[in-house]
Design a protein around this motif. Structure first.
Motif, mmCIF file in Angstrom:
data_model
loop_
_atom_site.group_PDB
_atom_site.id
_atom_site.type_symbol
_atom_site.label_atom_id
_atom_site.label_comp_id
_atom_site.label_asym_id
_atom_site.label_seq_id
_atom_site.Cartn_x
_atom_site.Cartn_y
_atom_site.Cartn_z
ATOM 1 N N LEU A 108 10.272 -0.785 26.133
ATOM 2 C CA LEU A 108 9.287 -0.458 27.428
ATOM 3 C C LEU A 108 8.559 -1.911 27.555
ATOM 4 N N GLU B 197 9.606 -2.785 31.600
ATOM 5 C CA GLU B 197 8.431 -2.796 32.598
ATOM 6 C C GLU B 197 8.079 -4.135 33.052
ATOM 7 N N ASN C 298 4.457 2.045 31.731
ATOM 8 C CA ASN C 298 5.012 3.383 31.347
ATOM 9 C C ASN C 298 3.730 4.261 31.732
ATOM 10 N N ASP D 248 9.867 10.140 33.525
ATOM 11 C CA ASP D 248 8.985 10.364 32.301
ATOM 12 C C ASP D 248 9.416 11.453 31.200
#
Length: 329
Positions: free
Chosen positions: A91, A105, A145, A164
């Motif tokens: 992430l 991300e 996230n 998610d």
């Protein structure tokens, strides 16, 4: 841009049987050439670049979308992006130089900044300071996230960009299988404070007590390394975190396994990750439009594929959709 939520309702069975974003499989040595190899759920393998030279996927400015950005931000010329300093591959984490922030991300944040014609400026802070900085206006948008929740919607606007899914990670060979609250009754489970994972776990603990079962023994650790040390030593039974992170860790270490997955919004709703901005800042609509644009032009899919997260793709960016319900008092 669409605000439709019709695709998002899911059954309890579907929420309990989410496909892992990464298949647990043999991996390459990250120290060899600055890469790690994981198996993608769709088949084959993905070689992940861990070096500071990321050669990110890029896209062009879209004038009609950029014109919708609040004037103050357009004049400044930068998009002040905030993410968490907690290392959580794939992430957001640090490259092999221990300085460069990489991951899915920041890659998506860079794409959005491209469409808006702004220079992306990544600010890496502790989890709680993401929201402090958004509240004060120090940062424009969080890409970290961040799950849509009903409680957070009272203070923030959301433009969704990824599903998610949560993962329960245990020591390899544990024999555990976690599908619901009863499976963690009396278990020591680690979780990060202030996250929707914690919120879900607290709710499960209450459900267990109401049903006459033992509550969850919830544990908190300062960082990921402490959590995994506790898992290997047997001080905790399970770690609950983002499924991409738990699956990546299991795949690249071979010491743990994902023993259950769950929607980040609970048993009846598919959780969604979203770009997060201060409520009524005027930025959420251009963010959603930019995300829709990169979904349509294929660069979004390229970013997810390079991190082995294609299974968490969305087809449109939704503004403030239903999120994880508030916890019962």
């Amino acid at each position: 841009m669409s605000t439709s939520t019709s695709r998002r309702t899911t059954t309890t069975a579907a929420a309990l049987g989410l496909t892992a974003a990464l298949v647990l499989a043999a991996c390459g040595n990250p120290s060899e050439g600055g890469t790690a190899e994981v198996a993608a759920a769709s088949g084959g393998t993905v070689k992940i670049n861990l070096s500071p030279d990321q050669n990110r996927v890029t896209t062009g400015k879209v004038d009609s979308i950029a014109a919708r950005v609040p004037e103050e931000i357009r004049r400044r010329g930068t998009l002040e992006i905030v993410d968490s300093s907690g290392s959580a591959a794939p992430l957001t984490f640090y490259a092999t130089d221990d300085r460069t922030v990489i991951g899915v991300e920041p890659d998506i944040a860079h794409l959005v900044a491209d469409v808006l014609g702004l220079e992306p400026h990544i600010n890496t802070v502790s989890w709680e300071n993401i929201f402090v900085g958004l509240d004060s206006g120090k940062y424009d948008v969080g890409f970290s996230n961040i799950t849509v929740t009903e409680e957070r919607k009272e203070k923030y606007d959301f433009a969704t960009y990824r599903e998610d899914n949560l993962g329960f990670e245990a020591k390899k060979g544990s024999g555990l299988r976690i599908d619901g609250p009863e499976d963690v009754a009396g278990k020591a489970v680690a979780v990060s404070s202030g996250t929707n994972q914690e919120k879900l776990l607290v709710e499960w603990s209450k459900e267990n007590e109401k049903a006459g079962r033992e509550p969850v023994d919830i544990k908190y650790y300062q960082n990921e390394s402490d959590t995994y040390l506790a898992l290997q030593s047997g001080r905790i039974d399970v770690y609950l975190g983002p499924n991409p992170t738990t699956a990546y860790h299991a795949a690249t270490t071979g010491k743990t396994e994902v023993v259950g997955t769950y929607s980040g919004a609970g048993s009846t709703l598919q959780g969604l990750i979203a770009a997060t901005t201060k409520k009524d800042s005027g930025l959420v609509e251009p963010l959603a439009a930019a995300l829709d644009h990169v979904v349509k032009n294929g660069t979004y899919a390229q970013v997810l594929q390079r991190w082995g997260l294609s299974d968490e793709a969305v087809t449109t960016s939704e503004i403030n959709p239903p999120g994880l319900p508030k916890t019962d008092a």
